[in-house]
Design an enzyme around this catalytic site. Structure first.
Site, PDB file in Angstrom:
ATOM      1  N   SER A  31       0.827  -1.217   0.000  1.00 33.29           N
ATOM      2  CA  SER A  31       0.000   0.000   0.000  1.00 33.29           C
ATOM      3  C   SER A  31       0.858   1.263   0.000  1.00 33.29           C
ATOM      4  O   SER A  31       0.568   2.217  -0.732  1.00 33.29           O
ATOM      5  CB  SER A  31      -0.964  -0.001   1.186  1.00 33.29           C
ATOM      6  OG  SER A  31      -0.297  -0.294   2.390  1.00 33.29           O
ATOM      7  N   HIS A  64      -2.183  -8.822   2.358  1.00 33.10           N
ATOM      8  CA  HIS A  64      -1.776  -7.555   3.006  1.00 33.10           C
ATOM      9  C   HIS A  64      -2.835  -7.212   4.049  1.00 33.10           C
ATOM     10  O   HIS A  64      -2.968  -7.920   5.040  1.00 33.10           O
ATOM     11  CB  HIS A  64      -1.595  -6.519   1.898  1.00 33.10           C
ATOM     12  CG  HIS A  64      -0.923  -5.247   2.313  1.00 33.10           C
ATOM     13  ND1 HIS A  64      -0.224  -5.112   3.472  1.00 33.10           N
ATOM     14  CD2 HIS A  64      -0.838  -4.028   1.688  1.00 33.10           C
ATOM     15  CE1 HIS A  64       0.253  -3.873   3.560  1.00 33.10           C
ATOM     16  NE2 HIS A  64      -0.104  -3.203   2.490  1.00 33.10           N
ATOM     17  N   HIS A  72       5.935 -13.010   7.878  1.00 34.08           N
ATOM     18  CA  HIS A  72       6.096 -11.636   7.438  1.00 34.08           C
ATOM     19  C   HIS A  72       7.209 -11.557   6.419  1.00 34.08           C
ATOM     20  O   HIS A  72       8.180 -12.318   6.503  1.00 34.08           O
ATOM     21  CB  HIS A  72       6.408 -10.705   8.622  1.00 34.08           C
ATOM     22  CG  HIS A  72       6.093  -9.281   8.323  1.00 34.08           C
ATOM     23  ND1 HIS A  72       7.011  -8.439   7.744  1.00 34.08           N
ATOM     24  CD2 HIS A  72       4.952  -8.561   8.486  1.00 34.08           C
ATOM     25  CE1 HIS A  72       6.444  -7.258   7.569  1.00 34.08           C
ATOM     26  NE2 HIS A  72       5.200  -7.296   8.010  1.00 34.08           N
ATOM     27  N   ARG A  88       3.622  -5.165  17.487  1.00 42.16           N
ATOM     28  CA  ARG A  88       2.234  -4.690  17.444  1.00 42.16           C
ATOM     29  C   ARG A  88       1.296  -5.817  17.889  1.00 42.16           C
ATOM     30  O   ARG A  88       0.293  -5.570  18.551  1.00 42.16           O
ATOM     31  CB  ARG A  88       1.887  -4.203  16.023  1.00 42.16           C
ATOM     32  CG  ARG A  88       2.789  -3.060  15.566  1.00 42.16           C
ATOM     33  CD  ARG A  88       2.624  -2.758  14.090  1.00 42.16           C
ATOM     34  NE  ARG A  88       2.932  -3.904  13.259  1.00 42.16           N
ATOM     35  CZ  ARG A  88       2.692  -3.981  11.958  1.00 42.16           C
ATOM     36  NH1 ARG A  88       2.128  -2.962  11.341  1.00 42.16           N
ATOM     37  NH2 ARG A  88       3.000  -5.060  11.266  1.00 42.16           N
ATOM     38  N   ASP A 109      -1.731  -8.948  12.544  1.00 41.40           N
ATOM     39  CA  ASP A 109      -3.125  -9.335  12.329  1.00 41.40           C
ATOM     40  C   ASP A 109      -3.579 -10.529  13.168  1.00 41.40           C
ATOM     41  O   ASP A 109      -4.766 -10.861  13.177  1.00 41.40           O
ATOM     42  CB  ASP A 109      -3.341  -9.671  10.850  1.00 41.40           C
ATOM     43  CG  ASP A 109      -3.190  -8.440   9.984  1.00 41.40           C
ATOM     44  OD1 ASP A 109      -3.614  -7.359  10.433  1.00 41.40           O
ATOM     45  OD2 ASP A 109      -2.642  -8.558   8.882  1.00 41.40           O
TER      46      ASP A 109
HETATM   47  N1  AMX Z   1       1.435 -20.404   6.926  1.00 47.17           N
HETATM   48  C1  AMX Z   1       1.902 -21.410   6.139  1.00 47.17           C
HETATM   49  N2  AMX Z   1       2.858 -21.247   5.217  1.00 47.17           N
HETATM   50  C2  AMX Z   1       3.374 -20.022   5.102  1.00 47.17           C
HETATM   51  C3  AMX Z   1       2.965 -18.940   5.885  1.00 47.17           C
HETATM   52  C4  AMX Z   1       1.941 -19.162   6.840  1.00 47.17           C
HETATM   53  N3  AMX Z   1       1.458 -18.196   7.608  1.00 47.17           N
HETATM   54  N4  AMX Z   1       3.652 -17.841   5.517  1.00 47.17           N
HETATM   55  C5  AMX Z   1       4.480 -18.217   4.545  1.00 47.17           C
HETATM   56  N5  AMX Z   1       4.311 -19.529   4.285  1.00 47.17           N
HETATM   57  C6  AMX Z   1       4.974 -20.313   3.242  1.00 47.17           C
HETATM   58  C7  AMX Z   1       4.793 -19.593   1.906  1.00 47.17           C
HETATM   59  O1  AMX Z   1       3.531 -19.931   1.316  1.00 47.17           O
HETATM   60  C8  AMX Z   1       5.967 -20.085   1.139  1.00 47.17           C
HETATM   61  O2  AMX Z   1       5.657 -21.383   0.660  1.00 47.17           O
HETATM   62  P1  AMX Z   1       6.064 -21.834  -0.853  1.00 47.17           P
HETATM   63  O3  AMX Z   1       7.557 -21.801  -0.845  1.00 47.17           O
HETATM   64  O4  AMX Z   1       5.466 -23.201  -0.967  1.00 47.17           O
HETATM   65  O5  AMX Z   1       5.457 -20.832  -1.782  1.00 47.17           O
HETATM   66  C9  AMX Z   1       7.050 -20.222   2.199  1.00 47.17           C
HETATM   67  O6  AMX Z   1       6.367 -20.297   3.454  1.00 47.17           O
HETATM   68  C10 AMX Z   1       8.018 -19.054   2.241  1.00 47.17           C
HETATM   69  O7  AMX Z   1       7.300 -17.847   2.433  1.00 47.17           O
HETATM   70  P2  AMX Z   1       8.008 -16.628   3.205  1.00 47.17           P
HETATM   71  O8  AMX Z   1       9.186 -16.183   2.398  1.00 47.17           O
HETATM   72  O9  AMX Z   1       8.257 -17.002   4.628  1.00 47.17           O
HETATM   73  O10 AMX Z   1       6.870 -15.527   3.213  1.00 47.17           O
HETATM   74  P3  AMX Z   1       6.652 -14.319   2.172  1.00 47.17           P
HETATM   75  O11 AMX Z   1       7.604 -13.222   2.479  1.00 47.17           O
HETATM   76  O12 AMX Z   1       6.596 -14.820   0.757  1.00 47.17           O
HETATM   77  O13 AMX Z   1       5.154 -13.859   2.535  1.00 47.17           O
HETATM   78  C11 AMX Z   1       3.382 -13.308   4.005  1.00 47.17           C
HETATM   79  C12 AMX Z   1       4.878 -13.150   3.706  1.00 47.17           C
HETATM   80  C13 AMX Z   1       2.985 -12.383   5.141  1.00 47.17           C
HETATM   81  C14 AMX Z   1       2.562 -12.897   2.757  1.00 47.17           C
HETATM   82  C15 AMX Z   1       3.118 -14.808   4.355  1.00 47.17           C
HETATM   83  O14 AMX Z   1       3.853 -15.139   5.517  1.00 47.17           O
HETATM   84  C16 AMX Z   1       1.646 -15.132   4.539  1.00 47.17           C
HETATM   85  O15 AMX Z   1       0.953 -15.405   3.557  1.00 47.17           O
HETATM   86  N6  AMX Z   1       1.136 -15.100   5.826  1.00 47.17           N
HETATM   87  C17 AMX Z   1      -0.236 -15.368   6.100  1.00 47.17           C
HETATM   88  C18 AMX Z   1      -1.089 -14.170   5.695  1.00 47.17           C
HETATM   89  C19 AMX Z   1      -0.829 -13.009   6.656  1.00 47.17           C
HETATM   90  O16 AMX Z   1      -0.826 -13.168   7.863  1.00 47.17           O
HETATM   91  N7  AMX Z   1      -0.646 -11.786   6.072  1.00 47.17           N
HETATM   92  C20 AMX Z   1      -0.470 -10.573   6.882  1.00 47.17           C
HETATM   93  C21 AMX Z   1       0.832  -9.861   6.640  1.00 47.17           C
HETATM   94  C22 AMX Z   1       0.886  -8.562   7.387  1.00 47.17           C
HETATM   95  C23 AMX Z   1       0.084  -7.507   6.695  1.00 47.17           C
HETATM   96  O17 AMX Z   1       0.445  -6.991   5.640  1.00 47.17           O
HETATM   97  N8  AMX Z   1      -1.056  -7.141   7.236  1.00 47.17           N
END
Ligand code: AMX
Length: 430
Positions: A233, A263, A309, A318, A364
């Site tokens: 964002s 996000h 994250h 937070r 979150d």
């Molecule tokens: N549960 C299970 N698996 C997860 C995971 C979770 N919460 N978070 C990451 N992974 C997996 C990914 O899917 C990825 O798998 P892949 O290699 O098979 O594609 C692997 O772990 C590596 O991912 P990463 O490098 O650790 O994460 P990222 O930087 O690509 O993504 C984020 C970060 C936040 C999008 C991801 O951790 C996620 O989807 N979390 C759950 C959704 C969430 O809580 N989002 C809120 C973020 C904060 C915000 O902006 N409000």
């Protein structure tokens, strides 16, 4: 435009000189390299942007102008806006002046309500929020002055003007969206005796006999204020603003990015997950049951919402602030207890799972449970709350970028063929 304007007017020339000298003397120094994995991987870790309002370090979490967010939990969101812009917390007089500025600009014109009520009833609250912000673009001081022709040194003043109008109206707009979307009735009037966060809480129209709800909303708005410059964002808002699109265009665009499930929409996903657990076990499960549930979710190829994250590698401070609030206000609540047990069990499971880089809870993971407890049970609305807060950071970053004359964003993209040619494998593949 009050004391905030005067403080900025005094500081901006010096800031411009400092950045000018920095680029002149050290412009050729290299601060980042880009690998092919980063180019294909969302530019993760590439240092190609400057943002002075806040930084997010992997091991500490959000630091606003040098102050860890955990030390700012008692501050009002309007104080945070002042801090983001100036680098200092306001004294009592400066705070009163900013609050008065917001009060004078708080009236939401009727055409905004007409736009919101004209949208189909199944429109997502974030669509309504973004549309309301965009609809107000016709009032932009920046666009008006730009079309008349004005000096680029004054761009920041018109941007501040727009930012103040936008921020002043956001609580009423966001609360009105809640009432329209949920069918609770007409938008409630603003109470000029209240601060920005408390007024928002009061316009939502939920019961608050103890005052805990308004305290929670203040805390929520403070904690989500900003998260440096590269998140979806903030970066979207920055990029749109760099084309000299005014604050209404830029913030509305930023909100569209915030609306994504990875996000800002993640907070509604988190509560959904926690409520699913409560339903599956008819209450708070045992730790063994919870472990099974989390493992099954992972085996089904789904993420655990609220964990992980892109930057952080520790429990998000937070989340800690919300967790402490919950422990104080509602330790026995079923939903809060599930959030609490998940916090104790999930990081270990995610470590064992082995894929995720950051197994810790993000912002979150717990906020939705508290909103639910206060009666804000319509969780498709939660991202709007996030958006009201994040508008503080987006607006502060926009004003500072216009003050520094930051040019239009235009990174270079390359084709896959170019990459293959560069590493010398195109011949083998073609
Ligand atoms: N549960 C299970 N698996 C997860 C995971 C979770 N919460 N978070 C990451 N992974 C997996 C990914 O899917 C990825 O798998 P892949 O290699 O098979 O594609 C692997 O772990 C590596 O991912 P990463 O490098 O650790 O994460 P990222 O930087 O690509 O993504 C984020 C970060 C936040 C999008 C991801 O951790 C996620 O989807 N979390 C759950 C959704 C969430 O809580 N989002 C809120 C973020 C904060 C915000 O902006 N409000």
């Amino acid at each position: 435009m009050g004391k905030l304007h005067d403080v900025l007017a005094q500081r901006i020339p010096r800031l411009r000189d400092e950045i000018h000298a920095l680029v002149k003397d050290h412009g050729a120094a290299v601060i980042s390299e880009v690998t092919i994995a980063q180019a294909f991987g969302g530019m993760r870790g590439v240092k190609g942007l400057v943002c002075d309002t806040s930084v997010v370090e992997a091991e500490t979490g959000l630091i606003v102008r040098g102050i860890p967010i955990s030390d700012l939990t008692q501050q009002l969101p309007e104080e945070i806006f002042y801090l983001l812009l100036t680098g200092e917390l306001p004294d009592a007089e400066s705070l009163a002046s900013l609050q008065e500025e917001f009060r004078q600009r708080a009236h939401v014109p009727s055409y905004v309500w007409n736009v919101l009520k004209a949208l189909p009833p199944d429109s997502h609250p974030m669509t309504m929020f973004s549309a309301a912000i965009l609809a107000m673009e016709r009032e932009s001081a920046f666009r008006k002055r730009y079309s008349e022709g004005f000096h680029k040194d004054e761009y920041w003043e018109a941007t501040l003007d727009d930012a103040l109008t936008l921020l002043a109206r956001l609580p009423a707009i966001a609360a009105g969206i809640y009432r329209i979307h949920t069918g609770k009735g007409e938008p409630l009037p603003s109470n000029s005796k209240l601060d920005w966060g408390a007024d928002y809480a009061s316009m939502l129209g939920l019961p608050d006999p103890t005052g805990d709800f308004r305290n929670f909303i203040r805390l929520y708005l403070t904690l989500h204020c900003d998260h440096e410059g590269g998140n979806v964002s903030a970066f979207t808002c920055h990029t749109v603003g760099s084309a000299l699109s005014d604050a209404f265009y830029a913030v509305s665009a930023g909100m569209n990015g915030l609306a994504g499930p990875l996000h800002g929409l993640a907070n509604q996903e988190c509560l959904h997950f926690v409520l699913g657990i409560r339903e599956a076990y008819n209450g708070v499960p045992t730790d063994a049951q919870l472990r099974d549930y989390v493992w099954q979710t992972l085996k089904d190829g789904r993420v655990i919402p609220g964990y992980g994250h892109a930057v952080l590698r520790v429990t998000d401070p937070r989340f800690t602030a919300f967790h402490e609030f919950g422990r104080r206000v509602c330790p026995a609540d079923e939903i809060f207890r599930i959030v609490d047990r998940l916090f104790h069990l999930t990081p270990g499971i995610l470590k064992e799972h082995g894929k995720i880089k950051d197994p810790w809870p993000n912002v979150d993971a717990g906020s939705g449970a508290l909103l639910y407890l206060f009666g804000l049970t319509e969780f498709d609305y939660y991202t709007v709350l996030f958006g009201v807060s994040r508008a503080l950071g987006m607006c502060a970053q926009l004003v500072l970028n216009r003050a520094l004359g930051t040019p239009i964003t235009r990174p270079k993209s390359v084709s896959t063929k170019w990459i293959l040619r560069t590493i010398g494998t195109l011949a083998c593949i073609a």
